[in-house]
Enzyme design. Structure first.
Site, PDB file in Angstrom:
ATOM      1  N   LYS A  48      57.525 -21.562 -35.057  1.00  0.00           N
ATOM      2  CA  LYS A  48      58.077 -20.482 -34.252  1.00  0.00           C
ATOM      3  C   LYS A  48      59.306 -20.963 -33.480  1.00  0.00           C
ATOM      4  O   LYS A  48      59.471 -22.161 -33.236  1.00  0.00           O
ATOM      5  CB  LYS A  48      57.026 -20.002 -33.238  1.00  0.00           C
ATOM      6  CG  LYS A  48      55.815 -19.326 -33.833  1.00  0.00           C
ATOM      7  CD  LYS A  48      54.830 -18.952 -32.733  1.00  0.00           C
ATOM      8  CE  LYS A  48      53.598 -18.270 -33.302  1.00  0.00           C
ATOM      9  NZ  LYS A  48      53.890 -16.932 -33.844  1.00  0.00           N
TER      10      LYS A  48
ATOM     11  N   ARG B 130      44.988 -14.448 -39.902  1.00  0.00           N
ATOM     12  CA  ARG B 130      44.244 -13.701 -40.911  1.00  0.00           C
ATOM     13  C   ARG B 130      43.457 -14.642 -41.833  1.00  0.00           C
ATOM     14  O   ARG B 130      42.432 -14.256 -42.398  1.00  0.00           O
ATOM     15  CB  ARG B 130      45.201 -12.808 -41.708  1.00  0.00           C
ATOM     16  CG  ARG B 130      46.231 -13.544 -42.550  1.00  0.00           C
ATOM     17  CD  ARG B 130      47.433 -12.679 -42.902  1.00  0.00           C
ATOM     18  NE  ARG B 130      48.255 -12.403 -41.725  1.00  0.00           N
ATOM     19  CZ  ARG B 130      49.357 -11.652 -41.749  1.00  0.00           C
ATOM     20  NH1 ARG B 130      49.779 -11.121 -42.875  1.00  0.00           N
ATOM     21  NH2 ARG B 130      50.042 -11.441 -40.645  1.00  0.00           N
TER      22      ARG B 130
END
Length: 505
Positions: free
Chosen positions: A282, A356
């Site tokens: 990120k 996920r």
């Protein structure tokens, strides 16, 4: 947590450091909303309000001298905004006004709240809101003379509250207040976990926190699978995401099993204790907020413990999917193919779409364990914030369960919005080499993630709650919502469980 009692004392005679009274916006100016204050005092306050800059707007809180007609030291006016069309105020309006007031009472020892509280629903809302607003996270602050000047800078929440109501001796009112205390404590516990620094909260210590939270809580059992057990057991999602960190992953099951449960519900929570993005790293700006990427697991843990304390006749198992996503030398790579628990394979296209993957292990395990319904809750996608902003969460899944979650959220005042899972978007997560890819195109990113999760529950009754924005408030406090961890989802999940309990009676 703040002590709270119900009381029938006359608000003019309450000897507290502060007395909280509600104001509202009207077409003629400002109304003081109280059946307990004398008429002459109401008239005086309504006359003075414009001169004091009081408008009655939502979230507006003003302190003014109490004057000789009140025994309290300070009068606190908290805004309700405008009345509903039927002339009343919703329970969420009362909850929010009470919380906005108690946020401003930090550092005080005592206060009395004279908001409308003439039935069980109003008592619940006022008590819950007041306790939710009475929160501060001061674990890392010094305690010396220069510690701070308000709740944001180190003062503790107000120590004791009296909720003024004519129903103070009513048995149902007492039960309502007790429930509000349990719910608020659960939200506080989730907030504390989210706000804890990631050098202290990582998978192993989160597992320890789960054990501590469940200690001495009847009918709750905690089971922990460590990194070695996960690897040998075929939990490829947790193993892959956690392998880049020196702190191995964990799958924690927190099971509340009452005698003769009326229903069985699974709650699966994303618990990425820090998300650097892994190799798909990120940007540095704002990465500190990624300590909140375990807010779903925090909500699940708090919900299961609260369900037990409320003695709900519903069996609830929480699955805390815990890992730290770091770009270490052993980290997973884009193009890796991993095998999720149960056998399905996933092509990793983006290591920052890790939540996920860990959730897939938990979802398969939850379905395998034979629950009536599975809910998962996760700070899953930045696309959720693009679609709905930072205060409204998304819910998607099986139509009936999705709608049930929305109704539960509406009953608690939490903002959730139903989203679709269009069949035509399934091609977005199609992999050229595996059963499914963990990432798709930017457009519809929240829905792509939901469809990925659906791959691992099949036709089982299920709903997915994406709380990416609302879980961590990077802006100013509002209503009963503080800065930092918000504890969002706890009240909705509890309301869902209570709905399941009542549906079976």
């Amino acid at each position: 947590m703040t002590d709270v009692t119900l009381s029938s004392k006359n608000p003019t005679a309450v000897k507290a450091e502060a007395l909280v009274v509600a104001t509202a916006q009207t077409s003629d100016g400002v109304a003081v909303v109280s059946d307990l204050l004398p008429t002459d005092l109401l008239t005086q306050l309504e006359t003075l309000a414009p001169q004091l800059g009081v408008t009655g707007a939502r979230d507006e809180v003003r302190r003014i001298p109490a004057g000789s007609k009140l025994a309290a030291d300070v009068l606190v006016l908290t805004g309700l905004g405008e009345r509903a069309e039927d002339g009343t105020f919703t329970t969420e309006t009362l909850r929010r006004a009470a919380g906005a007031a108690t946020r401003e009472l930090a550092g005080l020892k005592s206060a009395a709240i004279a908001l409308p509280a003439s039935d069980d629903a109003e008592i619940t809302a006022v008590t819950e809101g007041a306790l939710l607003g009475a929160y501060a996270f001061n674990r890392y602050r010094s305690t010396g003379k220069d510690a701070g000047k308000d709740a944001k800078n180190g003062k503790d929440p107000v120590a004791a509250l009296e909720i003024l109501t004519p129903l103070h001796k009513n048995a149902k009112a007492k039960v309502a207040a007790e429930r509000a205390e349990i719910v608020a404590a659960a939200v506080h516990a989730a907030r504390d976990l989210v706000n804890t620094a990631p050098n202290e909260l990582y998978p192993a210590t989160f597992a320890d926190a789960a054990k501590a939270a469940a200690k001495d809580v009847k009918q709750v059992k905690v089971t922990v699978l460590d990194d070695k057990q996960l690897a040998s057991g075929g939990y490829g999602g947790l193993t892959a995401v956690g392998q880049g960190s020196t702190r191995g992953p964990r799958l924690v099951k927190v099971a509340y099993t009452p005698a003769k449960p009326a229903a069985k519900v699974a709650l699966v929570g994303k618990g990425i204790t820090f998300d650097s993005g892994g190799i798909s790293i990120k940007p540095a700006a704002g990465m500190e907020a990624m300590k909140s990427d375990m807010a779903g697991a925090a909500a699940v843990l708090s919900t299961v413990v609260a369900a037990a304390k409320l003695n709900l006749p519903v069996a609830v198992t929480g699955y805390l999917c815990l890992a730290e996503n770091m770009p270490g030398g052993n980290a997973q790579r884009p193009a890796d193919v991993i095998t999720i628990y149960g056998g399905k394979t996933v092509e990793v296209l983006n290591t920052d779409a890790e939540g996920r993957i860990v959730m897939a292990d938990g979802l398969v395990s939850a379905v395998e364990d034979g629950h009536d319904v599975v809910l998962d809750i996760a700070t899953l996608t930045g696309a959720q914030m693009v679609a709905l902003g930072t205060r409204t969460s998304a819910v998607m899944g099986t139509d009936e369960v999705r709608d049930e979650v929305k109704a539960a959220a509406d009953a608690t005042g939490e903002l959730f919005w139903p989203m679709p899972l269009p069949e035509e978007l399934k091609s977005n997560i199609k992999s050229k080499v595996a059963d499914v890819a963990n990432s798709g195109p930017r457009w519809g990113g929240m829905l792509n993630a939901g469809l990925f999760l659906k791959t691992f529950v099949g036709d089982h009754p299920w709903a997915h709650l994406d709380i990416a924005g609302p879980a961590f408030n990077e802006g100013g406090a509002h209503g009963y919502t503080p800065g930092g961890g918000t504890g969002v989802g706890v009240r909705t999940l509890l309301s869902f469980l209570e709905g399941r309990a009542s549906a079976t009676k």
